[in-house]
Design an enzyme around this catalytic site. Structure first.
Site, PDB file in Angstrom:
ATOM      1  N   THR A  94     -10.801  24.498  13.226  1.00  0.00           N
ATOM      2  CA  THR A  94      -9.829  23.601  13.555  1.00  0.00           C
ATOM      3  C   THR A  94      -9.404  22.739  12.287  1.00  0.00           C
ATOM      4  OG1 THR A  94      -9.053  21.830  15.211  1.00  0.00           O
ATOM      5  CG2 THR A  94     -11.419  21.681  14.119  1.00  0.00           C
ATOM      6  N   HIS A 142     -24.064 -25.423 -10.854  1.00  0.00           N
ATOM      7  CA  HIS A 142     -22.795 -26.185 -10.212  1.00  0.00           C
ATOM      8  C   HIS A 142     -21.724 -26.530 -11.272  1.00  0.00           C
ATOM      9  CE1 HIS A 142     -25.077 -26.878  -6.268  1.00  0.00           C
ATOM     10  NE2 HIS A 142     -26.341 -27.061  -7.279  1.00  0.00           N
ATOM     11  N   GLN A 213     -15.282  16.643  15.908  1.00  0.00           N
ATOM     12  CA  GLN A 213     -14.084  17.408  15.369  1.00  0.00           C
ATOM     13  C   GLN A 213     -13.675  16.691  13.921  1.00  0.00           C
ATOM     14  OE1 GLN A 213     -11.177  18.618  18.220  1.00  0.00           O
ATOM     15  NE2 GLN A 213      -9.468  18.357  16.757  1.00  0.00           N
ATOM     16  N   SER A 263       0.657 -15.755 -25.689  1.00  0.00           N
ATOM     17  CA  SER A 263       1.736 -16.688 -24.775  1.00  0.00           C
ATOM     18  C   SER A 263       2.926 -16.073 -25.360  1.00  0.00           C
ATOM     19  CB  SER A 263       1.218 -17.996 -24.892  1.00  0.00           C
ATOM     20  OG  SER A 263       2.210 -18.627 -24.595  1.00  0.00           O
ATOM     21  N   GLU A 310      -5.989   6.906   4.899  1.00  0.00           N
ATOM     22  CA  GLU A 310      -6.869   7.439   3.847  1.00  0.00           C
ATOM     23  C   GLU A 310      -6.048   8.090   2.937  1.00  0.00           C
ATOM     24  OE1 GLU A 310     -11.038   8.601   6.602  1.00  0.00           O
ATOM     25  OE2 GLU A 310      -9.597   9.980   5.856  1.00  0.00           O
ATOM     26  N   ARG A 311      -4.819   8.813   3.098  1.00  0.00           N
ATOM     27  CA  ARG A 311      -3.926   9.149   1.952  1.00  0.00           C
ATOM     28  C   ARG A 311      -3.446   8.208   0.867  1.00  0.00           C
ATOM     29  NH1 ARG A 311      -1.229  14.153   3.905  1.00  0.00           N
ATOM     30  NH2 ARG A 311      -1.757  14.603   5.920  1.00  0.00           N
TER      31      ARG A 311
END
Length: 439
Positions: A94, A142, A213, A263, A310-311
């Site tokens: 498949t 801190h 699958q 800058s 996902e592509r």
């Protein structure tokens, strides 16, 4: 991926042409097994392999009609073959058998590319750590001066964090790259688990124990999570560079190339642009994790809601992690460390000795820890207010005398201070080196 951050090697792995080449690689591995097991005629595999033509533009053209990418791919291949052999192409499989197994091969190629980049960064951080193992700097908690520490230990900590991710990546590479050749809904109606095992062996992959699958997407989510943690480590390192880069701290600067400008209007500026760039890219890399987690949630045996996401995220994720690793390595290799200034801060700041003296007093008197803490704190605050080491020391002596206790406390010079605060650093480096060597 936009051109600014594109890594050509990763872009090539995720380009359509390479993807279709992986499709063919999987299809041929299936044919090879089918032929060896006598299911299809001899020489089918060889004939198809020799005459197989990959034409991405033709695949796109066919897909405009079929609205199915794998059918378009198969048609583009089989239309160039004799019908007597073309009918065996894509036999029993498949779409997801081909797509997901080929995707695993793309993941494998991507890891093979950026894993050495991760190793290079670990080496660069470890080298910087060793170079400054005995450089004494102000440690901070801190954001405030706390106690002196090894400047090299900062970078060693970053190296070890990335080394843990390298180990995670190796474990993923060895255990999570799987193949499925199980047919519709993963029930092996036409094919068999033996054929699947043949294909997995030929492609250098493990077999997916239960494929629905599709290859379960928790595997990809796990890899994206590893990359997210790599991004975390990169940003944590970048944040330290940015903090130490502050004008008020100025313990280091990023390398500044000839002709570089900091800058558009202030010529004196040297900004930590690499650290800032990497902090931003880390945010993008972590954002992919949300998509990867949501892609694990497919309907029944499968849907394709994961496909479109996902592509986009996979090429970007592997491209960005590769770019970030390269850029951070270059940044580390070109840092300008102001060693004398770093150690001068330790000499000029003295109230950190309060902890050292507190424990000396605990050993030399019968007063409670709470009382000794209070007296040491008073002396430290007074010394700080008058910016005088002598005031700090003399006040503490007097406060103890007021309590009826005569003490003689050491007044260490800088070399003695280094001995106090770096006395265990060799052990820390030794065990860290052992961990990295055993990856």
């Amino acid at each position: 991926m936009i051109p600014r951050y594109e890594i050509p090697e990763i872009a090539q792995i995720w380009a359509d042409k390479h993807k279709f080449e992986k499709y063919v690689e999987v299809e041929l591995a299936v044919l090879n097994s089918l032929e060896k097991r006598g299911i299809i005629p001899q020489n089918t595999y060889k004939t198809i392999k020799e005459k197989c033509i990959i034409n991405p533009s033709r695949i796109d053209e066919i897909e405009q009609i079929t609205r199915h990418d794998v059918i378009a791919f198969c048609t583009s291949i089989t239309e160039n073959l004799d019908p007597k052999v073309s009918k065996y192409f894509h036999f029993g499989v498949t779409s997801s058998d081909i797509i997901d197994t080929a995707l695993t091969l793309q993941l494998k190629d991507s890891i093979a590319f950026y894993k050495p980049l991760l190793n290079n960064l670990i080496i660069s951080l470890q080298k910087l750590a060793i170079e400054h193992k005995n450089t004494l700097c102000m440690g901070r908690s801190h954001g405030m001066n706390a106690e002196p520490m090894s400047f090299g230990q900062k970078w060693l900590g970053f190296a070890l964090e990335l080394a843990r991710r390298y180990k995670d990546l190796c474990e993923f590479e060895n255990n999570e790259l799987t193949c499925q050749i199980s047919g519709a809904v993963g029930n092996y109606t036409i094919l068999s688990t033996d054929i699947e095992a043949d294909v997995a062996c030929e492609l250098g992959l493990k077999v997916e124990e239960v494929s629905t699958q599709v290859i379960p997407r928790d595997r990809i989510a796990k890899l994206i999570n590893i990359n997210s943690l790599i991004a975390d480590a990169i940003e944590r390192t970048a944040l330290e560079i940015r903090h130490l880069h502050h004008s008020d701290i100025a313990e280091l600067h990023e390398g500044f190339a000839k002709g570089q400008k900091g800058s558009s209007t202030m010529p004196h500026k040297k900004n930590p642009i690499s650290g800032e760039n990497l902090s931003g890219l880390a945010r993008v890399l972590r954002s992919h994790l949300i998509v990867a987690h949501e892609n694990t949630l497919l309907w029944h045996e499968r849907d394709i809601s994961h496909s479109s996401a996902e592509r986009m995220i996979l090429p970007d994720n592997f491209g960005l992690i590769s770019y970030a690793l390269k850029r951070m390595t270059n940044t580390i290799n070109n840092l300008v460390i102001h060693k004398e200034f770093i150690e001068k801060k330790v000499e000029n700041n003295f109230t950190y000795l309060s902890s050292f003296y507190l424990h000396q007093l605990i050993l030399q008197s019968d007063l409670t820890r709470e009382k000794l803490y209070e007296l040491t704190q008073q002396a430290a605050f007074k010394g700080h207010e008058q910016n005088s080491r002598d005031v700090f020391y003399d006040t503490l002596i007097q406060l103890m005398s007021d309590c009826g206790i005569k003490i003689n406390l050491p007044r260490p010079d800088f070399s003695e201070i280094k001995n106090i605060y770096l006395k265990n650093i060799d052990d820390v480096f030794k065990r860290s080196d052992n961990f990295i060597r055993n990856l």
